[in-house]
Scaffold this motif. Structure first.
Motif, PDB file in Angstrom:
ATOM      1  N   ARG A   1      45.359  28.890  38.935  1.00 42.96           N
ATOM      2  CA  ARG A   1      46.260  28.309  37.935  1.00 42.96           C
ATOM      3  C   ARG A   1      45.527  28.317  36.599  1.00 42.96           C
ATOM      4  NH1 ARG A   1      50.621  25.117  38.502  1.00 42.96           N
ATOM      5  NH2 ARG A   1      50.053  24.608  40.627  1.00 42.96           N
ATOM      6  N   GLY A   2      46.154  28.924  35.598  1.00 45.31           N
ATOM      7  CA  GLY A   2      45.583  28.977  34.259  1.00 45.31           C
ATOM      8  C   GLY A   2      45.786  27.681  33.501  1.00 45.31           C
ATOM      9  N   THR A   3      45.241  27.617  32.320  1.00 48.43           N
ATOM     10  CA  THR A   3      45.311  26.390  31.511  1.00 48.43           C
ATOM     11  C   THR A   3      46.735  26.051  31.082  1.00 48.43           C
ATOM     12  OG1 THR A   3      44.792  27.675  29.535  1.00 48.43           O
ATOM     13  CG2 THR A   3      42.949  26.605  30.654  1.00 48.43           C
ATOM     14  N   ALA A   4      47.612  27.039  31.023  1.00 49.83           N
ATOM     15  CA  ALA A   4      49.013  26.788  30.653  1.00 49.83           C
ATOM     16  C   ALA A   4      49.887  26.584  31.891  1.00 49.83           C
ATOM     17  CB  ALA A   4      49.549  27.946  29.815  1.00 49.83           C
ATOM     18  N   GLY A   5      49.260  26.513  33.069  1.00 47.70           N
ATOM     19  CA  GLY A   5      50.003  26.287  34.299  1.00 47.70           C
ATOM     20  C   GLY A   5      50.452  27.549  35.008  1.00 47.70           C
ATOM     21  N   GLU A   6      50.214  28.707  34.404  1.00 43.88           N
ATOM     22  CA  GLU A   6      50.628  29.964  35.020  1.00 43.88           C
ATOM     23  C   GLU A   6      49.761  30.266  36.240  1.00 43.88           C
ATOM     24  OE1 GLU A   6      47.195  31.204  32.440  1.00 43.88           O
ATOM     25  OE2 GLU A   6      48.728  29.659  32.356  1.00 43.88           O
ATOM     26  N   MET A   7      50.353  30.915  37.227  1.00 40.98           N
ATOM     27  CA  MET A   7      49.629  31.300  38.434  1.00 40.98           C
ATOM     28  C   MET A   7      49.268  32.774  38.344  1.00 40.98           C
ATOM     29  SD  MET A   7      49.545  28.461  39.969  1.00 40.98           S
ATOM     30  CE  MET A   7      49.342  28.447  41.717  1.00 40.98           C
ATOM     31  N   GLN A   8      48.058  33.093  38.772  1.00 40.24           N
ATOM     32  CA  GLN A   8      47.615  34.483  38.756  1.00 40.24           C
ATOM     33  C   GLN A   8      46.971  34.819  40.097  1.00 40.24           C
ATOM     34  OE1 GLN A   8      45.309  35.789  35.385  1.00 40.24           O
ATOM     35  NE2 GLN A   8      44.586  37.600  36.461  1.00 40.24           N
ATOM     36  N   ARG A   9      47.404  35.909  40.676  1.00 46.65           N
ATOM     37  CA  ARG A   9      46.826  36.412  41.921  1.00 46.65           C
ATOM     38  C   ARG A   9      45.714  37.384  41.563  1.00 46.65           C
ATOM     39  NH1 ARG A   9      47.667  40.648  45.751  1.00 46.65           N
ATOM     40  NH2 ARG A   9      47.796  39.882  47.897  1.00 46.65           N
ATOM     41  N   MET A  10      44.538  37.154  42.120  1.00 43.94           N
ATOM     42  CA  MET A  10      43.382  38.017  41.843  1.00 43.94           C
ATOM     43  C   MET A  10      42.884  38.623  43.153  1.00 43.94           C
ATOM     44  SD  MET A  10      41.314  35.638  39.091  1.00 43.94           S
ATOM     45  CE  MET A  10      40.189  36.929  38.587  1.00 43.94           C
ATOM     46  N   PRO A  11      43.194  39.899  43.401  1.00 47.46           N
ATOM     47  CA  PRO A  11      42.699  40.563  44.608  1.00 47.46           C
ATOM     48  C   PRO A  11      41.175  40.712  44.561  1.00 47.46           C
ATOM     49  CG  PRO A  11      44.406  41.874  43.512  1.00 47.46           C
ATOM     50  CD  PRO A  11      44.042  40.765  42.595  1.00 47.46           C
ATOM     51  N   ILE A  12      40.568  40.872  45.709  1.00 49.63           N
ATOM     52  CA  ILE A  12      39.114  40.981  45.788  1.00 49.63           C
ATOM     53  C   ILE A  12      38.590  42.135  44.931  1.00 49.63           C
ATOM     54  CG2 ILE A  12      39.085  42.407  47.880  1.00 49.63           C
ATOM     55  CD1 ILE A  12      36.612  40.696  48.770  1.00 49.63           C
ATOM     56  N   GLU A  13      39.344  43.218  44.832  1.00 53.16           N
ATOM     57  CA  GLU A  13      38.908  44.353  44.018  1.00 53.16           C
ATOM     58  C   GLU A  13      38.792  43.953  42.541  1.00 53.16           C
ATOM     59  OE1 GLU A  13      41.589  44.499  46.102  1.00 53.16           O
ATOM     60  OE2 GLU A  13      40.642  45.614  47.745  1.00 53.16           O
ATOM     61  N   MET A  14      39.723  43.132  42.078  1.00 57.22           N
ATOM     62  CA  MET A  14      39.692  42.650  40.697  1.00 57.22           C
ATOM     63  C   MET A  14      38.467  41.744  40.474  1.00 57.22           C
ATOM     64  SD  MET A  14      42.521  40.239  38.881  1.00 57.22           S
ATOM     65  CE  MET A  14      43.357  41.063  37.560  1.00 57.22           C
ATOM     66  N   ILE A  15      38.157  40.936  41.457  1.00 56.03           N
ATOM     67  CA  ILE A  15      37.008  40.035  41.365  1.00 56.03           C
ATOM     68  C   ILE A  15      35.714  40.844  41.352  1.00 56.03           C
ATOM     69  CG2 ILE A  15      35.774  38.159  42.528  1.00 56.03           C
ATOM     70  CD1 ILE A  15      38.614  37.281  43.582  1.00 56.03           C
ATOM     71  N   ARG A  16      35.630  41.885  42.172  1.00 53.64           N
ATOM     72  CA  ARG A  16      34.451  42.765  42.169  1.00 53.64           C
ATOM     73  C   ARG A  16      34.281  43.427  40.807  1.00 53.64           C
ATOM     74  NH1 ARG A  16      35.989  45.254  47.883  1.00 53.64           N
ATOM     75  NH2 ARG A  16      34.761  43.854  49.192  1.00 53.64           N
ATOM     76  N   ARG A  17      35.372  43.908  40.265  1.00 58.93           N
ATOM     77  CA  ARG A  17      35.340  44.570  38.958  1.00 58.93           C
ATOM     78  C   ARG A  17      34.900  43.587  37.871  1.00 58.93           C
ATOM     79  NH1 ARG A  17      39.767  46.946  39.765  1.00 58.93           N
ATOM     80  NH2 ARG A  17      41.124  45.378  38.867  1.00 58.93           N
ATOM     81  N   LEU A  18      35.374  42.358  37.969  1.00 65.18           N
ATOM     82  CA  LEU A  18      34.985  41.331  37.001  1.00 65.18           C
ATOM     83  C   LEU A  18      33.483  41.091  37.042  1.00 65.18           C
ATOM     84  CD1 LEU A  18      35.755  39.135  34.930  1.00 65.18           C
ATOM     85  CD2 LEU A  18      36.220  37.610  36.876  1.00 65.18           C
ATOM     86  N   ALA A  19      32.905  40.982  38.219  1.00 66.82           N
ATOM     87  CA  ALA A  19      31.456  40.788  38.339  1.00 66.82           C
ATOM     88  C   ALA A  19      30.706  41.948  37.703  1.00 66.82           C
ATOM     89  CB  ALA A  19      31.056  40.637  39.806  1.00 66.82           C
ATOM     90  N   THR A  20      31.167  43.155  37.930  1.00 72.58           N
ATOM     91  CA  THR A  20      30.534  44.349  37.364  1.00 72.58           C
ATOM     92  C   THR A  20      30.646  44.354  35.843  1.00 72.58           C
ATOM     93  OG1 THR A  20      31.001  45.605  39.362  1.00 72.58           O
ATOM     94  CG2 THR A  20      30.586  46.877  37.357  1.00 72.58           C
ATOM     95  N   GLU A  21      31.803  43.995  35.319  1.00 77.41           N
ATOM     96  CA  GLU A  21      32.006  43.984  33.866  1.00 77.41           C
ATOM     97  C   GLU A  21      31.183  42.891  33.187  1.00 77.41           C
ATOM     98  OE1 GLU A  21      36.238  43.761  33.319  1.00 77.41           O
ATOM     99  OE2 GLU A  21      36.547  45.768  34.141  1.00 77.41           O
ATOM    100  N   ILE A  22      31.043  41.740  33.839  1.00 80.81           N
ATOM    101  CA  ILE A  22      30.210  40.671  33.278  1.00 80.81           C
ATOM    102  C   ILE A  22      28.758  41.133  33.224  1.00 80.81           C
ATOM    103  CG2 ILE A  22      29.266  38.370  33.718  1.00 80.81           C
ATOM    104  CD1 ILE A  22      32.082  37.636  34.842  1.00 80.81           C
ATOM    105  N   ASP A  23      28.297  41.780  34.281  1.00 81.50           N
ATOM    106  CA  ASP A  23      26.924  42.287  34.291  1.00 81.50           C
ATOM    107  C   ASP A  23      26.727  43.350  33.218  1.00 81.50           C
ATOM    108  OD1 ASP A  23      24.240  42.434  35.472  1.00 81.50           O
ATOM    109  OD2 ASP A  23      24.882  44.450  36.074  1.00 81.50           O
ATOM    110  N   ALA A  24      27.704  44.220  33.034  1.00 79.68           N
ATOM    111  CA  ALA A  24      27.612  45.249  31.988  1.00 79.68           C
ATOM    112  C   ALA A  24      27.550  44.605  30.601  1.00 79.68           C
ATOM    113  CB  ALA A  24      28.794  46.210  32.076  1.00 79.68           C
TER     114      ALA A  24
END
Length: 145
Positions: free
Chosen positions: A109-132
């Protein structure tokens, strides 16, 4: 059939990926803190978040000397922060059926109350992008000027 024989991610795999995002974020903040200390912009670092202080420092630098790559990276950082914050502060549910494809995801749930589905692939990509981003920041001149 045991989980060890499954073909798809488990809750443990999902938790690992979320943890990797948080660890990489901590390393990113450490790099920001290091740069603020070196640039002597760390006077108020004990108050508030490191990323806010770093963003403010960078915005001051960009006023004096606009640099397109820094502007682009600041926008990317804001997007990464938004996604990371969903995982850090907004998890509502998790799901992973190790015998079903595409079943490993979190719902946040985001700060405005919206719901977001995050698949594991998206989470993996996020970790990689943060490291980059962290590695890129490590190559930015410390004073920015």
């Amino acid at each position: 059939m045991s989980v060890e024989n499954s073909s798809y991610p488990t809750i443990r795999d999902l938790a690992y990926e979320i943890g990797l995002v948080q660890i990489n974020w901590s390393f990113l903040e450490s790099e920001m803190r290091r740069q603020l200390v070196v640039s002597e912009s760390d006077a108020d670092l004990a108050k508030g978040s490191v990323i806010v202080h770093w963003r403010n420092h960078l915005k001051k630098v960009l006023l004096d000397s606009p640099h397109p790559a820094l502007v682009d990276h600041l926008k990317s950082l804001d997007e990464l922060a938004s996604q990371r914050n969903l995982l850090a502060h907004g998890i509502q549910s998790v799901s992973a059926d190790p015998w079903s494809a595409n079943s490993a995801f979190v719902v946040c749930r985001g700060t405005a109350g919206e719901m977001q589905r995050m698949p594991i692939e998206m989470i993996r990509r996020l970790a990689t992008e943060i490291d980059a981003m962290r590695r890129w920041l490590g190559r930015v001149p410390l004073s920015f000027t």
